[in-house]
Design a protein around this motif. Structure first.
Motif, PDB file in Angstrom:
ATOM      1  N   GLU A  17      13.367 -31.552  36.673  1.00  0.00           N
ATOM      2  CA  GLU A  17      13.563 -30.769  37.907  1.00  0.00           C
ATOM      3  C   GLU A  17      14.329 -29.464  37.651  1.00  0.00           C
ATOM      4  OE1 GLU A  17      14.523 -32.773  41.493  1.00  0.00           O
ATOM      5  OE2 GLU A  17      13.806 -34.700  40.767  1.00  0.00           O
TER       6      GLU A  17
ATOM      7  N   ASN B 138      16.835 -39.623  38.470  1.00  0.00           N
ATOM      8  CA  ASN B 138      16.217 -38.410  39.027  1.00  0.00           C
ATOM      9  C   ASN B 138      16.905 -37.993  40.324  1.00  0.00           C
ATOM     10  OD1 ASN B 138      14.352 -38.045  36.983  1.00  0.00           O
ATOM     11  ND2 ASN B 138      12.844 -39.397  37.938  1.00  0.00           N
ATOM     12  N   ARG B 139      17.217 -38.989  41.159  1.00  0.00           N
ATOM     13  CA  ARG B 139      17.869 -38.689  42.422  1.00  0.00           C
ATOM     14  C   ARG B 139      19.271 -38.119  42.194  1.00  0.00           C
ATOM     15  NH1 ARG B 139      21.327 -40.985  45.418  1.00  0.00           N
ATOM     16  NH2 ARG B 139      21.299 -42.946  44.293  1.00  0.00           N
TER      17      ARG B 139
ATOM     18  N   HIS C 263      19.023 -34.619  40.979  1.00  0.00           N
ATOM     19  CA  HIS C 263      18.595 -33.762  42.087  1.00  0.00           C
ATOM     20  C   HIS C 263      19.758 -33.470  43.047  1.00  0.00           C
ATOM     21  CE1 HIS C 263      15.761 -32.009  44.889  1.00  0.00           C
ATOM     22  NE2 HIS C 263      16.377 -32.689  45.850  1.00  0.00           N
ATOM     23  N   GLU C 264      20.527 -34.492  43.344  1.00  0.00           N
ATOM     24  CA  GLU C 264      21.593 -34.347  44.338  1.00  0.00           C
ATOM     25  C   GLU C 264      22.873 -33.734  43.793  1.00  0.00           C
ATOM     26  OE1 GLU C 264      22.184 -38.202  46.027  1.00  0.00           O
ATOM     27  OE2 GLU C 264      20.270 -38.175  47.086  1.00  0.00           O
TER      28      GLU C 264
ATOM     29  N   GLU D  95      19.613 -26.313  39.587  1.00  0.00           N
ATOM     30  CA  GLU D  95      18.656 -25.862  38.569  1.00  0.00           C
ATOM     31  C   GLU D  95      19.357 -25.054  37.481  1.00  0.00           C
ATOM     32  OE1 GLU D  95      14.933 -24.150  39.639  1.00  0.00           O
ATOM     33  OE2 GLU D  95      14.636 -25.624  41.234  1.00  0.00           O
TER      34      GLU D  95
END
Lengths: 376, 138
Positions: A235, A350-351, A354-355, A359
């Protein structure tokens, strides 16, 4: 009750008042015996139970030794019989560093672990000259499980004989009370021995499996002793995914590897995620995934310490993703439920990424555990 | 490793004697109660119930004490290897073979001839064991 009536044959055999007397007498005898010898009887029964478990442990120890010898012969094709060498090896002891002055104990323990590792592998190479590196690692694990079974048997035998000698109910009772747990652990070691001899992945390898799945198809390089790392884009972030080098039975030095990655990046790491197997409490579901903070690395604590130390230095938040399993599942061949747990853990990672990160950030993902039967 | 687990005798002679004494006494008591009923027509329900219970208990204990195969933990388990094609959706499962490991590249896919990898290796647990676990959880 039968007086005055001509006795029938059956009444001759079992006159009612005599049977009543017998019952009363038996009851009195039992009462007296239990009053004076109750504790002795209890002790004898407990000793019998321990003896039966001890004979089971002996069978386990002997079977483990046999499997170790036959696996070495099968894989290593030694020119001479390895039996005497294996027997000598089964008596191996590790002496912990002195803790009277705790300063520097981690370094000393780390050194001892390194010495032990080298010693074990050298011994296995002598016993099994034709074994490749993967097989050497697996055979080392086989011998470690056989050593554990031997140690357990000898310790239980020691306390059993001590209890028998002294007839101390306190020694015997303590031993009898912890015996179910010891038997469960021994069965786990026995199961581990089978898995190690065949090179099957074990429950402890779930963390490694998560990392292996994440780094699949990516370029790998060795970063520290027996640890490989891959740069994986997730991500828009760069994840350094690391695990012990498989498919041989190996745990490597993940603490050192995490330290290395952090120093390579001057500490500019947004987050570290450590994935490992965790002890499932009774009633919890096998393969259940939980999250937390802190360094999820088991063992003697050396690797955990290294990560904690470097994380504090660079102020890196360390998150843990844990896959729950029973002690029996940790060292036996991986169960299907744990594979589902692996998929759930990847989703959680992944979560989390992401949280908790943005980036362009750098993230460390460390899959902890024995990587036997798991490649990369 | 594929040998059958050894059968270990679990019969304790002391318990065996206790069971047989209990069985003999309960049969005698039952016989006595039936004789009383035959001779006097008096039905001693308590004695009969107690005797039957003792007979049932001693028989149960005897069957429980029978020699059972000992479980050591070395028993071979059903372990499967799942193979997956990295290109198409082809998947197959076979029994584990020595040398298999997760992410190992193996023979090409029979459908698209692309490389296949071992995606998982797992142990199948007995249905009985699973049921036991589910019962404990519920």
């Amino acid at each position: 009750m039968t007086s005055g009536v001509p006795p029938a044959l059956s009444q001759d055999l079992f006159p009612q008042d005599i049977i009543g007397w017998i019952f009363q007498l038996v009851w009195i005898i039992v009462f007296v015996i239990f009053m004076f010898y109750g504790q002795r009887i209890q002790t004898t029964i407990m000793l019998k139970e321990i003896a039966s478990s001890l004979s089971r442990l002996k069978l386990m120890r002997d079977r483990g030794r046999k499997i170790a010898i036959s696996t070495i012969q099968e894989i290593g094709k030694p020119s001479e019989d390895p039996t005497s060498r294996v027997d000598r090896f089964l008596e191996h002891v590790d002496i912990e560093p002195v803790s009277l002055d705790p300063s520097g104990i981690i370094e000393r323990l780390d050194h001892l672990i390194d010495v032990r590792d080298v010693r074990f592998k050298d011994e296995v190479k002598v016993m099994a000259p034709l074994a490749d590196d993967t097989q050497v690692n697996n055979l080392t694990n086989v011998l470690e499980a056989a050593i554990a079974l031997n140690q357990v048997y000898k310790i239980i035998r020691h306390f059993y004989l001590m209890g028998k000698k002294t007839l101390s109910i306190y020694i015997i009772m303590q031993l009898q009370m912890i015996l179910p747990l010891i038997m469960k652990e021994s069965e786990a070691f026995a199961s581990a021995l089978t898995a190690f001899s065949l090179g099957q992945p074990i429950g402890d390898g779930v963390g490694s499996l998560v990392a292996a799945k994440l780094m699949q198809g990516k370029e790998k390089r060795q970063i520290s002793k027996d640890i490989v790392v891959s740069k994986v884009p997730i991500e828009g972030r760069t994840a350094y995914v690391l695990k012990a080098q498989g498919p041989g039975g190996n745990v490597g030095k993940p603490g050192e590897a995490i330290k290395e990655v952090l120093e390579e990046n001057d500490g500019k790491v947004a987050m570290a995620i450590v994935i490992d197997a965790a002890q499932k409490l009774e009633g919890e579901k096998l393969g259940e995934v939980t999250e937390g903070v802190g360094v999820a690395i088991g063992g003697p604590g050396v690797e955990k310490y290294k990560v904690e130390e470097i994380a504090v230095k660079y102020k890196v938040p360390v998150n843990a993703v844990l896959i729950k399993e029973d002690i029996g599942d940790v060292v036996s061949t991986m169960r299907k439920e744990l594979l589902d747990g692996v998929e759930a853990a990847i989703e959680r990672i992944n979560r989390l990424i992401h949280e908790k990160t943005k980036e362009g950030d750098i993230v460390i993902i460390a899959g902890i555990g024995n990587t036997i039967g798991i490649g990369q | 490793m594929s040998e059958k687990p050894p059968v270990v005798k679990k019969m304790s002679s002391l318990f065996l004697i206790v069971i047989f004494v209990m069985l003999a006494l309960s049969i005698a008591a039952l016989y006595q109660a039936l004789e009383v009923y035959r001779n006097s027509g008096k039905f001693d329900l308590a004695s009969i119930t107690l005797s039957f219970s003792a007979i049932a208990l001693s028989s149960y204990m005897f069957f429980q004490m029978r020699a059972k195969p000992m479980r050591l933990g070395f028993e071979m388990q059903k372990v499967f290897t799942t193979i997956q094609c990295s290109n198409c959706s082809f998947t197959s499962t076979r029994t584990f073979q020595r040398g298999d490991y997760i992410l190992k590249e193996i023979e090409p896919c029979p459908q698209c001839n692309n490389k296949m990898i071992i995606s998982s290796i797992y142990r199948e647990v007995d249905e009985k064991e699973k049921e036991k676990e589910t019962k404990l959880l519920s």
